[in-house]
Enzyme design. Structure first.
Site, PDB file in Angstrom:
ATOM      1  N   ASN A  12      16.504 -15.781 -12.371  1.00 47.82           N
ATOM      2  CA  ASN A  12      16.776 -14.879 -13.487  1.00 47.82           C
ATOM      3  C   ASN A  12      15.793 -15.222 -14.604  1.00 47.82           C
ATOM      4  O   ASN A  12      15.947 -16.238 -15.276  1.00 47.82           O
ATOM      5  CB  ASN A  12      18.227 -15.085 -13.954  1.00 47.82           C
ATOM      6  CG  ASN A  12      18.563 -14.295 -15.194  1.00 47.82           C
ATOM      7  OD1 ASN A  12      17.803 -13.417 -15.600  1.00 47.82           O
ATOM      8  ND2 ASN A  12      19.706 -14.610 -15.806  1.00 47.82           N
ATOM      9  N   LYS A  14      15.397 -13.748 -17.321  1.00 52.06           N
ATOM     10  CA  LYS A  14      15.945 -13.370 -18.634  1.00 52.06           C
ATOM     11  C   LYS A  14      14.871 -12.611 -19.437  1.00 52.06           C
ATOM     12  O   LYS A  14      14.039 -11.923 -18.847  1.00 52.06           O
ATOM     13  CB  LYS A  14      16.457 -14.594 -19.383  1.00 52.06           C
ATOM     14  CG  LYS A  14      17.396 -15.446 -18.537  1.00 52.06           C
ATOM     15  CD  LYS A  14      18.181 -16.419 -19.351  1.00 52.06           C
ATOM     16  CE  LYS A  14      18.960 -17.325 -18.425  1.00 52.06           C
ATOM     17  NZ  LYS A  14      19.954 -18.118 -19.112  1.00 52.06           N
ATOM     18  N   HIS A  98      26.279 -11.002 -16.328  1.00 54.75           N
ATOM     19  CA  HIS A  98      25.824 -12.312 -16.795  1.00 54.75           C
ATOM     20  C   HIS A  98      26.549 -12.640 -18.102  1.00 54.75           C
ATOM     21  O   HIS A  98      26.797 -11.757 -18.924  1.00 54.75           O
ATOM     22  CB  HIS A  98      24.304 -12.291 -17.003  1.00 54.75           C
ATOM     23  CG  HIS A  98      23.735 -13.662 -17.177  1.00 54.75           C
ATOM     24  ND1 HIS A  98      23.828 -14.336 -18.369  1.00 54.75           N
ATOM     25  CD2 HIS A  98      23.114 -14.495 -16.303  1.00 54.75           C
ATOM     26  CE1 HIS A  98      23.266 -15.530 -18.222  1.00 54.75           C
ATOM     27  NE2 HIS A  98      22.830 -15.655 -16.982  1.00 54.75           N
ATOM     28  N   GLU A 100      25.550 -13.869 -20.753  1.00 56.12           N
ATOM     29  CA  GLU A 100      24.822 -13.462 -21.970  1.00 56.12           C
ATOM     30  C   GLU A 100      25.071 -11.991 -22.271  1.00 56.12           C
ATOM     31  O   GLU A 100      25.153 -11.591 -23.433  1.00 56.12           O
ATOM     32  CB  GLU A 100      23.321 -13.763 -21.803  1.00 56.12           C
ATOM     33  CG  GLU A 100      23.066 -15.268 -21.874  1.00 56.12           C
ATOM     34  CD  GLU A 100      21.871 -15.757 -21.071  1.00 56.12           C
ATOM     35  OE1 GLU A 100      21.017 -14.953 -20.671  1.00 56.12           O
ATOM     36  OE2 GLU A 100      21.803 -16.980 -20.829  1.00 56.12           O
ATOM     37  N   GLU A 170      28.909 -19.145 -12.742  1.00 55.11           N
ATOM     38  CA  GLU A 170      28.074 -19.792 -13.751  1.00 55.11           C
ATOM     39  C   GLU A 170      28.949 -20.250 -14.923  1.00 55.11           C
ATOM     40  O   GLU A 170      29.262 -19.431 -15.812  1.00 55.11           O
ATOM     41  CB  GLU A 170      27.034 -18.800 -14.270  1.00 55.11           C
ATOM     42  CG  GLU A 170      26.109 -18.296 -13.189  1.00 55.11           C
ATOM     43  CD  GLU A 170      24.793 -17.828 -13.775  1.00 55.11           C
ATOM     44  OE1 GLU A 170      23.763 -18.325 -13.328  1.00 55.11           O
ATOM     45  OE2 GLU A 170      24.800 -16.996 -14.692  1.00 55.11           O
ATOM     46  N   GLY A 176      21.624 -23.019 -19.451  1.00 48.59           N
ATOM     47  CA  GLY A 176      20.545 -23.257 -20.407  1.00 48.59           C
ATOM     48  C   GLY A 176      20.784 -24.447 -21.327  1.00 48.59           C
ATOM     49  O   GLY A 176      20.095 -24.622 -22.314  1.00 48.59           O
ATOM     50  N   SER A 216      21.831 -24.612 -15.239  1.00 52.62           N
ATOM     51  CA  SER A 216      20.917 -25.748 -15.258  1.00 52.62           C
ATOM     52  C   SER A 216      20.631 -26.313 -13.860  1.00 52.62           C
ATOM     53  O   SER A 216      20.444 -27.520 -13.698  1.00 52.62           O
ATOM     54  CB  SER A 216      21.434 -26.843 -16.196  1.00 52.62           C
ATOM     55  OG  SER A 216      21.581 -26.336 -17.505  1.00 52.62           O
ATOM     56  N   GLY A 238      16.179 -21.156 -16.293  1.00 53.96           N
ATOM     57  CA  GLY A 238      14.998 -21.876 -16.776  1.00 53.96           C
ATOM     58  C   GLY A 238      14.025 -22.309 -15.690  1.00 53.96           C
ATOM     59  O   GLY A 238      12.810 -22.098 -15.809  1.00 53.96           O
TER      60      GLY A 238
END
Ligand code: PEP
Length: 255
Positions: A12, A14, A98, A100, A170, A176, A216, A238
């Site tokens: 992802n 992002k 997600h 976010e 998640e 993150g 992570s 990430g």
């Protein structure tokens, strides 16, 4: 008993990488990510990068996914992307729900359910995210919280091919932040997710659905998650932005 499910490693990106940077990363991934029959690899760039990334990965085994979709076919929905638009760039997957998007853009389980139905009708595989906040985890109600999300997100879905519906667990506190759940934490919730899917869709279908861990995940810790019975891969944020790290994770998943 070895799992019948093909592992899935999904990146992802992002809101990272403009078009030149997306082309560069896609080229590096094509060069570095090993092709393997035992792992499916998907990258999910921002919408603006989908077309150029699709072009770059066309001759490789890497598949393409969106990060979001709107359920209507077309019309006056400024800023949105339809399933047809995703299909036109050969996207085979799409992340939905997600945390976010749930947090910053106020997406609800009802929205996520509509997105899953639209994607499945269009032949695109949803990667449907769920997961609890730190507050819920600390209250010890994380399993019940995630089970409730799964029930709402799958309401009224028909799953004929279980390889075409993916869940990503998640925990929000691990996204993150560099803070990972332990493999046992991931298994506790992924096991409960599979049991819930079995209640809804039957054991055979539940046994064919991939459940990913995300939060992570990196080359150093992915093997521990993948060793768990109900963890079939990873949704990677990430570490998916670095070709070497992402390739190393695919390599570990193929071992
Ligand atoms: C994600 O955004 O889906 C994610 C898991 O991010 P990270 O790997 O950076 O925690």
């Amino acid at each position: 008993m070895p799992s019948k499910r093909t592992r899935l490693i999904a990146g992802n990106w992002k809101m990272n990488n403009d078009v030149p940077a997306a082309k560069e990363l896609a080229e590096a991934l094509v060069e570095k990510v090993p092709a393997s029959d035992s792992v499916e690899v998907v990258i999910c760039p921002p919408t603006i990068d989908l077309a150029c990334t699709s072009h770059k990965i066309a001759e490789s085994a890497i598949k393409l996914g969106g990060q979001n979709v709107y359920w209507e076919e077309k019309g006056a929905y400024t800023g949105e992307t339809s399933c047809g638009m995703l299909k036109s760039v050969n996207a085979e997957y799409c992340i939905i729900g997600h945390s976010e998007r749930r947090d910053y853009f106020h997406e609800t389980d009802e929205d996520i359910n509509k997105k899953a139905k639209a994607l499945m009708a269009a032949g695109i595989t949803p990667i449907s995210c769920c997961g609890e906040s730190l507050e819920v985890r600390e209250a010890g109600t994380h399993v019940a919280f995630v089970v409730d999300q799964i029930k709402k997100d799958t309401e009224g879905l028909t799953i004929t091919d279980p390889s075409k519906y993916v869940v990503a667990y998640e925990p929000i506190w691990a996204i993150g932040t560099g803070k990972t759940a332990t493999a046992a934490d991931a298994q506790e919730v992924c096991g409960a997710i599979r049991a819930t899917l079995a209640e809804i869709f039957g054991q055979e279908t539940a046994d064919g659905i991939r459940i990913l861990y995300g939060g992570s995940a990196k080359p150093e810790n992915i093997a521990g998650f993948l060793a768990e019975e109900d963890v079939d891969g990873a949704l990677v944020g990430g570490a998916s932005l670095k070709a070497d790290d992402f390739a190393a994770m695919v390599e570990k998943a193929a071992e």
